[in-house]
Design a protein around this motif. Structure first.
Motif, PDB file in Angstrom:
ATOM      1  N   MET A   1      44.969  96.878  15.147  1.00 36.79           N
ATOM      2  CA  MET A   1      45.152  96.164  13.901  1.00 36.79           C
ATOM      3  C   MET A   1      46.276  96.841  13.131  1.00 36.79           C
ATOM      4  SD  MET A   1      42.336  95.343  10.951  1.00 36.79           S
ATOM      5  CE  MET A   1      42.127  97.018  10.383  1.00 36.79           C
ATOM      6  N   LYS A   2      47.280  96.054  12.764  1.00 36.77           N
ATOM      7  CA  LYS A   2      48.396  96.562  11.985  1.00 36.77           C
ATOM      8  C   LYS A   2      48.227  96.171  10.530  1.00 36.77           C
ATOM      9  CE  LYS A   2      51.931  94.571  13.692  1.00 36.77           C
ATOM     10  NZ  LYS A   2      53.187  94.068  14.186  1.00 36.77           N
ATOM     11  N   MET A   3      48.898  96.901   9.682  1.00 33.13           N
ATOM     12  CA  MET A   3      48.946  96.531   8.269  1.00 33.13           C
ATOM     13  C   MET A   3      50.265  95.797   8.045  1.00 33.13           C
ATOM     14  SD  MET A   3      46.190  97.540   6.731  1.00 33.13           S
ATOM     15  CE  MET A   3      46.467  97.689   4.985  1.00 33.13           C
ATOM     16  N   THR A   4      50.197  94.647   7.423  1.00 28.65           N
ATOM     17  CA  THR A   4      51.395  93.923   7.032  1.00 28.65           C
ATOM     18  C   THR A   4      51.335  93.744   5.527  1.00 28.65           C
ATOM     19  OG1 THR A   4      50.329  91.786   7.371  1.00 28.65           O
ATOM     20  CG2 THR A   4      51.603  92.674   9.208  1.00 28.65           C
ATOM     21  N   GLU A   5      52.445  94.060   4.903  1.00 29.87           N
ATOM     22  CA  GLU A   5      52.500  94.045   3.442  1.00 29.87           C
ATOM     23  C   GLU A   5      51.356  94.909   2.925  1.00 29.87           C
ATOM     24  OE1 GLU A   5      52.552  89.933   2.296  1.00 29.87           O
ATOM     25  OE2 GLU A   5      54.252  89.531   3.577  1.00 29.87           O
ATOM     26  N   ARG A   7      47.971  94.024   3.493  1.00 29.12           N
ATOM     27  CA  ARG A   7      46.704  93.630   4.099  1.00 29.12           C
ATOM     28  C   ARG A   7      46.771  93.809   5.603  1.00 29.12           C
ATOM     29  NH1 ARG A   7      45.796  88.670   6.411  1.00 29.12           N
ATOM     30  NH2 ARG A   7      47.464  87.167   6.379  1.00 29.12           N
ATOM     31  N   PRO A   8      45.615  94.001   6.250  1.00 26.27           N
ATOM     32  CA  PRO A   8      45.601  94.150   7.707  1.00 26.27           C
ATOM     33  C   PRO A   8      45.961  92.847   8.401  1.00 26.27           C
ATOM     34  CG  PRO A   8      43.393  94.496   6.779  1.00 26.27           C
ATOM     35  CD  PRO A   8      44.305  94.139   5.660  1.00 26.27           C
ATOM     36  N   GLN A   9      46.576  92.995   9.563  1.00 24.12           N
ATOM     37  CA  GLN A   9      46.913  91.838  10.388  1.00 24.12           C
ATOM     38  C   GLN A   9      45.883  91.796  11.513  1.00 24.12           C
ATOM     39  OE1 GLN A   9      50.759  92.085  12.211  1.00 24.12           O
ATOM     40  NE2 GLN A   9      50.639  90.035  13.048  1.00 24.12           N
ATOM     41  N   PHE A  10      45.171  90.663  11.624  1.00 20.06           N
ATOM     42  CA  PHE A  10      44.098  90.545  12.605  1.00 20.06           C
ATOM     43  C   PHE A  10      44.531  89.842  13.879  1.00 20.06           C
ATOM     44  CE2 PHE A  10      42.043  90.926   8.460  1.00 20.06           C
ATOM     45  CZ  PHE A  10      41.278  92.046   8.697  1.00 20.06           C
ATOM     46  N   SER A  11      45.760  89.338  13.904  1.00 24.07           N
ATOM     47  CA  SER A  11      46.311  88.713  15.105  1.00 24.07           C
ATOM     48  C   SER A  11      47.821  88.685  14.969  1.00 24.07           C
ATOM     49  CB  SER A  11      45.778  87.282  15.260  1.00 24.07           C
ATOM     50  OG  SER A  11      46.420  86.624  16.339  1.00 24.07           O
ATOM     51  N   ALA A  12      48.520  88.782  16.092  1.00 24.65           N
ATOM     52  CA  ALA A  12      49.978  88.652  16.065  1.00 24.65           C
ATOM     53  C   ALA A  12      50.380  87.204  15.805  1.00 24.65           C
ATOM     54  CB  ALA A  12      50.570  89.132  17.391  1.00 24.65           C
ATOM     55  N   ASP A  13      49.512  86.283  16.138  1.00 22.57           N
ATOM     56  CA  ASP A  13      49.756  84.862  15.877  1.00 22.57           C
ATOM     57  C   ASP A  13      49.462  84.608  14.401  1.00 22.57           C
ATOM     58  OD1 ASP A  13      49.443  82.103  15.451  1.00 22.57           O
ATOM     59  OD2 ASP A  13      48.611  81.769  17.441  1.00 22.57           O
ATOM     60  N   PRO A  14      50.446  84.156  13.629  1.00 26.79           N
ATOM     61  CA  PRO A  14      50.219  83.988  12.187  1.00 26.79           C
ATOM     62  C   PRO A  14      49.130  82.971  11.845  1.00 26.79           C
ATOM     63  CG  PRO A  14      52.422  83.225  12.808  1.00 26.79           C
ATOM     64  CD  PRO A  14      51.803  83.840  14.014  1.00 26.79           C
ATOM     65  N   THR A  31      26.781  86.129  -0.677  1.00 21.35           N
ATOM     66  CA  THR A  31      25.767  86.844  -1.465  1.00 21.35           C
ATOM     67  C   THR A  31      24.424  86.901  -0.750  1.00 21.35           C
ATOM     68  OG1 THR A  31      25.216  84.811  -2.642  1.00 21.35           O
ATOM     69  CG2 THR A  31      26.840  86.272  -3.666  1.00 21.35           C
ATOM     70  N   ARG A  32      24.242  86.053   0.264  1.00 21.94           N
ATOM     71  CA  ARG A  32      22.965  86.028   0.987  1.00 21.94           C
ATOM     72  C   ARG A  32      22.851  87.147   2.006  1.00 21.94           C
ATOM     73  NH1 ARG A  32      22.118  80.003   2.983  1.00 21.94           N
ATOM     74  NH2 ARG A  32      21.798  81.298   4.778  1.00 21.94           N
ATOM     75  N   ASN A  33      23.985  87.695   2.436  1.00 27.61           N
ATOM     76  CA  ASN A  33      23.966  88.761   3.426  1.00 27.61           C
ATOM     77  C   ASN A  33      24.918  89.869   2.964  1.00 27.61           C
ATOM     78  OD1 ASN A  33      24.113  90.429   5.662  1.00 27.61           O
ATOM     79  ND2 ASN A  33      23.988  88.734   7.112  1.00 27.61           N
ATOM     80  N   PRO A  34      24.428  90.785   2.135  1.00 23.06           N
ATOM     81  CA  PRO A  34      25.309  91.812   1.577  1.00 23.06           C
ATOM     82  C   PRO A  34      25.934  92.741   2.622  1.00 23.06           C
ATOM     83  CG  PRO A  34      23.033  92.099   0.807  1.00 23.06           C
ATOM     84  CD  PRO A  34      23.068  90.863   1.626  1.00 23.06           C
ATOM     85  N   VAL A  35      25.260  92.955   3.743  1.00 28.09           N
ATOM     86  CA  VAL A  35      25.809  93.836   4.783  1.00 28.09           C
ATOM     87  C   VAL A  35      27.026  93.179   5.425  1.00 28.09           C
ATOM     88  CG1 VAL A  35      25.344  95.014   6.971  1.00 28.09           C
ATOM     89  CG2 VAL A  35      23.593  94.955   5.195  1.00 28.09           C
ATOM     90  N   MET A  36      26.928  91.880   5.720  1.00 33.14           N
ATOM     91  CA  MET A  36      28.080  91.176   6.289  1.00 33.14           C
ATOM     92  C   MET A  36      29.219  91.104   5.267  1.00 33.14           C
ATOM     93  SD  MET A  36      27.801  90.446   9.435  1.00 33.14           S
ATOM     94  CE  MET A  36      28.722  89.019   9.919  1.00 33.14           C
ATOM     95  N   ALA A  37      28.884  90.933   4.001  1.00 33.12           N
ATOM     96  CA  ALA A  37      29.903  90.901   2.949  1.00 33.12           C
ATOM     97  C   ALA A  37      30.621  92.253   2.885  1.00 33.12           C
ATOM     98  CB  ALA A  37      29.268  90.554   1.607  1.00 33.12           C
ATOM     99  N   GLU A  38      29.864  93.323   2.985  1.00 30.24           N
ATOM    100  CA  GLU A  38      30.463  94.667   2.982  1.00 30.24           C
ATOM    101  C   GLU A  38      31.373  94.846   4.190  1.00 30.24           C
ATOM    102  OE1 GLU A  38      29.000  99.065   4.121  1.00 30.24           O
ATOM    103  OE2 GLU A  38      27.781  98.077   2.578  1.00 30.24           O
ATOM    104  N   LEU A  39      30.910  94.436   5.348  1.00 31.18           N
ATOM    105  CA  LEU A  39      31.705  94.538   6.571  1.00 31.18           C
ATOM    106  C   LEU A  39      33.024  93.792   6.397  1.00 31.18           C
ATOM    107  CD1 LEU A  39      32.334  95.033   9.568  1.00 31.18           C
ATOM    108  CD2 LEU A  39      30.810  93.143  10.115  1.00 31.18           C
ATOM    109  N   THR A  49      38.554  98.961  11.654  1.00 33.58           N
ATOM    110  CA  THR A  49      39.149  97.967  12.537  1.00 33.58           C
ATOM    111  C   THR A  49      38.046  97.179  13.236  1.00 33.58           C
ATOM    112  OG1 THR A  49      39.187  99.439  14.458  1.00 33.58           O
ATOM    113  CG2 THR A  49      41.129  99.482  13.004  1.00 33.58           C
ATOM    114  N   PRO A  50      38.350  95.970  13.696  1.00 36.60           N
ATOM    115  CA  PRO A  50      37.340  95.217  14.447  1.00 36.60           C
ATOM    116  C   PRO A  50      36.829  95.996  15.663  1.00 36.60           C
ATOM    117  CG  PRO A  50      39.129  93.764  13.816  1.00 36.60           C
ATOM    118  CD  PRO A  50      39.560  95.170  13.453  1.00 36.60           C
ATOM    119  N   ARG A  51      37.712  96.684  16.355  1.00 33.73           N
ATOM    120  CA  ARG A  51      37.293  97.478  17.519  1.00 33.73           C
ATOM    121  C   ARG A  51      36.296  98.559  17.105  1.00 33.73           C
ATOM    122  NH1 ARG A  51      39.370  98.422  22.591  1.00 33.73           N
ATOM    123  NH2 ARG A  51      41.220  97.242  22.056  1.00 33.73           N
ATOM    124  N   ARG A  52      36.573  99.227  16.011  1.00 38.10           N
ATOM    125  CA  ARG A  52      35.684 100.293  15.535  1.00 38.10           C
ATOM    126  C   ARG A  52      34.315  99.726  15.150  1.00 38.10           C
ATOM    127  NH1 ARG A  52      33.432 104.715  15.867  1.00 38.10           N
ATOM    128  NH2 ARG A  52      33.159 105.973  14.031  1.00 38.10           N
TER     129      ARG A  52
END
Length: 131
Positions: A1-5, A7-14, A31-39, A49-52
């Motif tokens: 995962m690269k940082m662009t500007e 924010r992180p870039q999650f794919s090379a395809d824009p 708000t229904r799933n605070p753990v997923m919101a935190e993630l 990173t998604p891999r991590r």
């Protein structure tokens, strides 16, 4: 995962990057799933990173059930419905690509600050015939 500007870039395809970013923004507001919101917020901030996330057990409890539910749902589909779902995804990505093209064609205005702190919009690069 690269940082662009800023924010992180999650794919090379824009288009895919935009779709993934939009999904994470939506999840971050969940708000229904605070753990997923935190993630989602951690991913958006570039703190993880998604891999991590997948390699660690940090969010395993939040991811396990949705992944299992999806796998069960998808494996139960007949091939024709799998093809239909794949087509829906491709169409959604095509729509996002079209939106991105439309956005890039929109005339941009800029604001210039003058000595008296008054902002005046600059329409010099706008093509009024495109509208």
């Amino acid at each position: 995962m690269k940082m662009t500007e800023d924010r992180p870039q999650f794919s090379a395809d824009p288009v895919q990057d935009r779709a993934r970013h939009a999904l994470l923004v939506k999840l971050a507001a969940n708000t229904r799933n605070p753990v997923m919101a935190e993630l989602a917020r951690e991913l958006l901030a570039g703190n993880v990173t998604p891999r991590r996330v997948v390699e660690s057990q940090l969010y395993a409890s939040a991811l396990e059930k949705p992944v299992d539910d999806f796998a069960a749902w998808y494996s139960g589909l007949p091939e024709s419905e799998k093809d239909a779902e794949a087509a829906k995804g491709e169409n959604a990505l095509r729509d996002l690509a079209d939106e991105q093209v439309d956005e890039s064609r929109k005339p941009r205005t800029s604001r210039r600050q003058f000595e008296d702190d008054e902002y005046i919009e600059d329409f010099s690069e706008r093509d009024w015939l495109d509208e």
